[in-house]
Scaffold this active site. Structure first.
Site, PDB file in Angstrom:
ATOM      1  N   HIS A 177      -8.167  -4.556  -1.338  1.00  0.00           N
ATOM      2  CA  HIS A 177      -7.009  -3.953  -0.869  1.00  0.00           C
ATOM      3  C   HIS A 177      -6.036  -4.891  -0.358  1.00  0.00           C
ATOM      4  O   HIS A 177      -4.843  -4.966  -0.672  1.00  0.00           O
ATOM      5  CB  HIS A 177      -7.180  -2.687  -0.347  1.00  0.00           C
ATOM      6  CG  HIS A 177      -5.910  -1.878  -0.169  1.00  0.00           C
ATOM      7  ND1 HIS A 177      -5.214  -1.496  -1.215  1.00  0.00           N
ATOM      8  CD2 HIS A 177      -5.383  -1.554   1.142  1.00  0.00           C
ATOM      9  CE1 HIS A 177      -4.055  -0.892  -0.733  1.00  0.00           C
ATOM     10  NE2 HIS A 177      -4.167  -0.750   0.664  1.00  0.00           N
ATOM     11  N   SER A 187       0.851  -1.098  -0.082  1.00  0.00           N
ATOM     12  CA  SER A 187       0.033  -0.003  -0.025  1.00  0.00           C
ATOM     13  C   SER A 187       0.829   1.152   0.036  1.00  0.00           C
ATOM     14  O   SER A 187       1.841   1.443  -0.985  1.00  0.00           O
ATOM     15  CB  SER A 187      -0.962  -0.046   1.163  1.00  0.00           C
ATOM     16  OG  SER A 187      -1.991   1.023   0.927  1.00  0.00           O
ATOM     17  N   ASP A 220      -9.536  -4.012  -5.871  1.00  0.00           N
ATOM     18  CA  ASP A 220      -9.252  -2.975  -5.007  1.00  0.00           C
ATOM     19  C   ASP A 220      -9.574  -1.384  -5.468  1.00  0.00           C
ATOM     20  O   ASP A 220      -9.651  -0.985  -6.447  1.00  0.00           O
ATOM     21  CB  ASP A 220      -7.635  -2.830  -5.198  1.00  0.00           C
ATOM     22  CG  ASP A 220      -6.920  -2.140  -3.930  1.00  0.00           C
ATOM     23  OD1 ASP A 220      -7.634  -1.227  -3.458  1.00  0.00           O
ATOM     24  OD2 ASP A 220      -5.884  -2.070  -3.773  1.00  0.00           O
TER      25      ASP A 220
END
Length: 409
Positions: free
Chosen positions: A374, A224, A344
């Protein structure tokens, strides 16, 4: 509906409110009259402009009860964790409960892995928490340096991820960024993203300099926001890493969770005046991050994660960083493994595709996981999590073998 409100002096000297709201139809900015009249040259107007400028009305979040712990523990979890001592106290109290969670990352505890936690003051005078996981009975094939995501920590869910990688023969090293997890600094505050990247480089450079690891391959692993950190580290040190693993990298924040341009312009101005304020409107992304409800409900046990509205300067730094990365995809030359859920809605998988297509790396792999959200290492069905692990470890094995062959030639 999400809302922010503020006040300013109108051209006619009246106090007006500025409202930024988000509902099912999108974002809007509106002015509305307030009762109090203020002359433009009055002392109160000067104070309003110089000291407060904006007063924010925070969205009220209902406190989430953490099941499985008593009332005292729930009260502890609601304490102000702006500063590291409070976060460290809460983490110590919750560790036993976390380790008993019914999640594959906590249940798969491979034997033969030794861990170490430490605090060290860096060159900027900040006390940084770091952790390592090393195989006990087999030689270290390579080291993996992990960069965690926004609001997160290198503890909690990552413990299980790190142990799995370490049990396969790799040394795993990570740190909490300043202001995150157990490291010193205002919680969730990033005044300068490049300084954060330099802190990461400083820490991992010390790891790589250790005599035990001087001759083994070194890999970056970013998840991320940590994907953006890892890419920035690579761009600053293009020849010092043997490969980079990116999981749902934050090369661009998905448009669905980003306010439109007019709102961003207002918030950008505010960030210069109130940089630390928690005023950046955002969705609760847990529903977008975890596909399995059971695993999503466990995320609340990550009590030292930053869960409030984003601080204004942090938001501006993240947006600036992703914009910079989008313009530098062609400069990425590291061997790449990019893993992303194709559903995502937090970080944009289409930009992972662009990174794969535009990077100058001659050795690159992109895998999109069907219907993956995600958090593909934490929030998916167990079989998918194991699949992602297998893909990562197979890639590491291949690149360690390649390094050995190249060295022997």
């Amino acid at each position: 509906m999400e809302a922010l409100s503020s006040s300013r002096i109108s051209p006619h000297g009246s106090l007006v409110g500025l409202g930024i709201t988000r509902d099912g139809l999108g974002w809007s900015i509106k002015e509305y009259p307030l009762k109090k009249e203020v002359r433009r040259d009055s002392v109160s107007a000067v104070k309003l402009n110089s000291r407060t400028v904006i007063s924010a009305v925070h969205r009220i979040h209902g406190s989430k009860l953490i099941e499985g712990v008593d009332e005292e523990m729930n009260k502890l979890a609601q304490e102000n964790m702006d500063y590291a001592p409070a976060r460290r106290l809460v983490r110590d109290a919750f560790t036993p409960a976390q380790q008993n969670l019914d999640h594959c990352l906590f249940k798969m505890t491979p034997s033969g892995v030794k861990t170490n936690e430490s605090y060290e003051t860096n060159s900027r005078g900040l006390e940084i928490f770091s952790k390592s996981w090393l195989p006990e009975s087999i030689p270290v094939k390579g080291i993996v340096c992990f960069c965690h995501g926004y609001g997160d920590t290198c503890t909690f869910f990552f413990e299980g991820i790190a142990k799995k990688i370490a049990a396969s023969g790799y040394g795993v090293f990570s740190m909490d960024y300043p202001g995150f997890g157990l490291s010193e600094g205002l919680h969730g505050y990033i005044p300068n993203f490049d300084e954060l990247v330099d802190d990461v480089i400083e820490h991992f450079s010390k790891v790589k300099a250790q005599s035990d690891f001087k001759d083994v391959p070194c890999f970056l692993f970013g998840q991320s926001m940590g994907g953006a950190v890892a890419l920035k580290v690579h761009l600053k040190q293009p020849r010092e890493w043997d490969g980079t693993i990116l999981v749902a990298p934050m090369c661009k924040i998905a448009e669905d969770v980003t306010p439109p341009k007019p709102v961003l312009q207002v918030l950008g101005l505010l960030s210069r005046i109130l940089p630390k304020q928690k005023l950046f409107p955002q969705k609760d992304i847990s529903e977008l991050a975890f596909r399995e409800l059971k695993k999503r409900n466990m995320a609340v046990y990550n009590v030292i994660a930053y869960k409030d509205q984003m601080r204004l300067m942090t938001a501006m730094e993240l947006l600036k960083t992703t914009a910079e990365i989008e313009t530098q995809l062609e400069k990425v030359s590291s061997p790449l493994l990019i893993l992303h859920g194709d559903a995502d809605q937090v970080t944009d998988p289409s930009v992972s595709k662009s990174l794969y297509e535009k990077s100058n790396s001659l050795d690159k792999t992109l895998k999109l996981y069907r219907e993956g959200y995600h958090c593909i290492l934490e929030g998916e069905p167990d079989e998918r999590i194991y699949e992602v692990f297998d893909d990562m470890i197979s890639w590491l094995e291949a690149h360690c073998r390649s390094r050995v062959l190249n060295t022997s030639l």
